[in-house]
Design an enzyme around this catalytic site. Structure first.
Site, PDB file in Angstrom:
ATOM      1  N   PRO A   1      19.679 -10.342 -13.554  1.00  0.00           N
ATOM      2  CG  PRO A   1      18.621  -8.290 -13.677  1.00  0.00           C
ATOM      3  CD  PRO A   1      19.044  -9.457 -14.530  1.00  0.00           C
ATOM      4  CG  ASN A   2      18.830  -8.434  -8.079  1.00  0.00           C
ATOM      5  OD1 ASN A   2      19.799  -8.029  -7.459  1.00  0.00           O
ATOM      6  ND2 ASN A   2      18.006  -7.625  -8.718  1.00  0.00           N
TER       7      ASN A   2
ATOM      8  NE  ARG B   1      16.665 -10.091   0.279  1.00  0.00           N
ATOM      9  CZ  ARG B   1      16.662  -9.204  -0.726  1.00  0.00           C
ATOM     10  NH1 ARG B   1      17.729  -8.986  -1.429  1.00  0.00           N
ATOM     11  NH2 ARG B   1      15.560  -8.556  -1.035  1.00  0.00           N
TER      12      ARG B   1
ATOM     13  CE1 TYR C   1      11.505 -14.769  -8.017  1.00  0.00           C
ATOM     14  CE2 TYR C   1      12.312 -13.608  -6.076  1.00  0.00           C
ATOM     15  CZ  TYR C   1      11.699 -13.600  -7.320  1.00  0.00           C
ATOM     16  OH  TYR C   1      11.302 -12.407  -7.865  1.00  0.00           O
TER      17      TYR C   1
ATOM     18  CG  ASN D   1      14.969 -16.311 -14.741  1.00  0.00           C
ATOM     19  OD1 ASN D   1      14.451 -15.223 -14.992  1.00  0.00           O
ATOM     20  ND2 ASN D   1      14.725 -16.981 -13.626  1.00  0.00           N
TER      21      ASN D   1
ATOM     22  CB  ALA E   1      14.177  -7.135 -12.973  1.00  0.00           C
TER      23      ALA E   1
ATOM     24  CD  GLU F   1      10.554 -14.900 -21.086  1.00  0.00           C
ATOM     25  OE1 GLU F   1      10.075 -14.864 -22.250  1.00  0.00           O
ATOM     26  OE2 GLU F   1      10.272 -14.059 -20.219  1.00  0.00           O
TER      27      GLU F   1
ATOM     28  CG  HIS G   1       9.952 -15.818 -15.853  1.00  0.00           C
ATOM     29  ND1 HIS G   1      10.803 -14.767 -15.641  1.00  0.00           N
ATOM     30  CD2 HIS G   1       9.514 -15.716 -17.129  1.00  0.00           C
ATOM     31  CE1 HIS G   1      10.880 -14.049 -16.745  1.00  0.00           C
ATOM     32  NE2 HIS G   1      10.105 -14.594 -17.661  1.00  0.00           N
TER      33      HIS G   1
ATOM     34  NE  ARG H   1       6.326 -12.514  -7.900  1.00  0.00           N
ATOM     35  CZ  ARG H   1       7.643 -12.272  -7.913  1.00  0.00           C
ATOM     36  NH1 ARG H   1       8.425 -12.865  -8.803  1.00  0.00           N
ATOM     37  NH2 ARG H   1       8.154 -11.437  -7.031  1.00  0.00           N
TER      38      ARG H   1
HETATM   39  O1  CA2 Z   1      10.393 -15.716 -11.343  1.00  0.00           O
HETATM   40  C1  CA2 Z   1      11.474 -15.436 -11.876  1.00  0.00           C
HETATM   41  O2  CA2 Z   1      12.314 -16.272 -12.189  1.00  0.00           O
HETATM   42  C2  CA2 Z   1      11.805 -13.970 -12.143  1.00  0.00           C
HETATM   43  O3  CA2 Z   1      12.464 -13.891 -13.406  1.00  0.00           O
HETATM   44  C3  CA2 Z   1      12.756 -13.546 -11.028  1.00  0.00           C
HETATM   45  C4  CA2 Z   1      13.101 -12.065 -11.052  1.00  0.00           C
HETATM   46  C5  CA2 Z   1      11.839 -11.200 -11.162  1.00  0.00           C
HETATM   47  O4  CA2 Z   1      12.207  -9.849 -11.337  1.00  0.00           O
HETATM   48  C6  CA2 Z   1      10.953 -11.636 -12.317  1.00  0.00           C
HETATM   49  O5  CA2 Z   1       9.778 -10.840 -12.317  1.00  0.00           O
HETATM   50  C7  CA2 Z   1      10.567 -13.093 -12.195  1.00  0.00           C
HETATM   51  C8  CA2 Z   1      13.839 -11.659  -9.777  1.00  0.00           C
HETATM   52  C9  CA2 Z   1      15.104 -12.419  -9.539  1.00  0.00           C
HETATM   53  C10 CA2 Z   1      15.666 -12.019  -8.203  1.00  0.00           C
HETATM   54  O6  CA2 Z   1      15.816 -13.182  -7.421  1.00  0.00           O
HETATM   55  C11 CA2 Z   1      16.042 -13.032  -6.085  1.00  0.00           C
HETATM   56  C12 CA2 Z   1      16.185 -14.193  -5.370  1.00  0.00           C
HETATM   57  C13 CA2 Z   1      16.397 -14.154  -4.026  1.00  0.00           C
HETATM   58  C14 CA2 Z   1      16.474 -12.958  -3.383  1.00  0.00           C
HETATM   59  C15 CA2 Z   1      16.324 -11.785  -4.076  1.00  0.00           C
HETATM   60  C16 CA2 Z   1      16.118 -11.821  -5.450  1.00  0.00           C
END
Ligand code: CA2
Length: 145
Positions: free
Chosen positions: A11-12, A19, A24, A75, A78, A99, A101, A108
């Site tokens: 997700p996301n 953003r 990221y 990946n 969340a 896996e 990230h 974090r």
């Molecule tokens: O570091 C990663 O790849 C995560 O899997 C990314 C997830 C986060 O919940 C994990 O803890 C770590 C979040 C992905 C959302 O990505 C976004 C990117 C740009 C703007 C908003 C969200």
């Protein structure tokens, strides 16, 4: 026949590059797909690259991979920190899973330090940004030799 790798994004991650570039990076998910396809070509793999905001859809894709893939890069975003269904599906299919990230989840918030998926994965790569996907494909290509 070329080995097939399913690359799943949770997700996301469709918002990548729009953003939070400080966490990221500036790459979009399309850029990640291009990187995975280039790496796959170098390694003689084929790639099926997907993203979903829905846990059940990811579970179904993992189940289907039993017939359509030799390994999975995921990946779980969340869902890493909340899902039991995703690691259960990974264990059920029995395929090697890497896996990934983008961020170093251990640097974090505390709630990101634990991933339920990690116990079902062959290995985990975090903190190397989009390069993590490339590293995961290299590791799985070695495993599939
Ligand atoms: O570091 C990663 O790849 C995560 O899997 C990314 C997830 C986060 O919940 C994990 O803890 C770590 C979040 C992905 C959302 O990505 C976004 C990117 C740009 C703007 C908003 C969200």
């Amino acid at each position: 026949m070329a080995k097939r790798v399913l690359v799943l994004n949770g997700p996301n991650l469709n918002l990548l590059g729009t953003r939070e570039p400080g966490i990221y990076g500036a790459h979009t998910l399309k850029d990640v797909e291009t990187l995975c396809k280039q790496t796959a070509t170098e390694l003689g793999l084929t790639i099926d690259f997907r993203q979903s905001n829905h846990e059940g859809e990811l579970v179904t894709w993992i189940q289907d991979a039993r017939k359509t893939a030799d390994a999975i890069v995921i990946n779980p975003a969340a869902y890493s920190h909340t899902s039991i269904a995703i690691p259960d599906a990974i264990k059920a299919v029995g395929l090697p899973v890497a896996e990934v990230h983008l961020s170093n989840i251990h640097q974090r918030e505390a709630f990101r330090h634990h991933s339920y998926v990690s116990a079902a994965a062959l290995g985990v790569i975090c903190g190397f940004g989009v390069t993590g996907y490339r590293l995961a494909l290299i590791a799985l290509a070695e495993k599939l030799k």
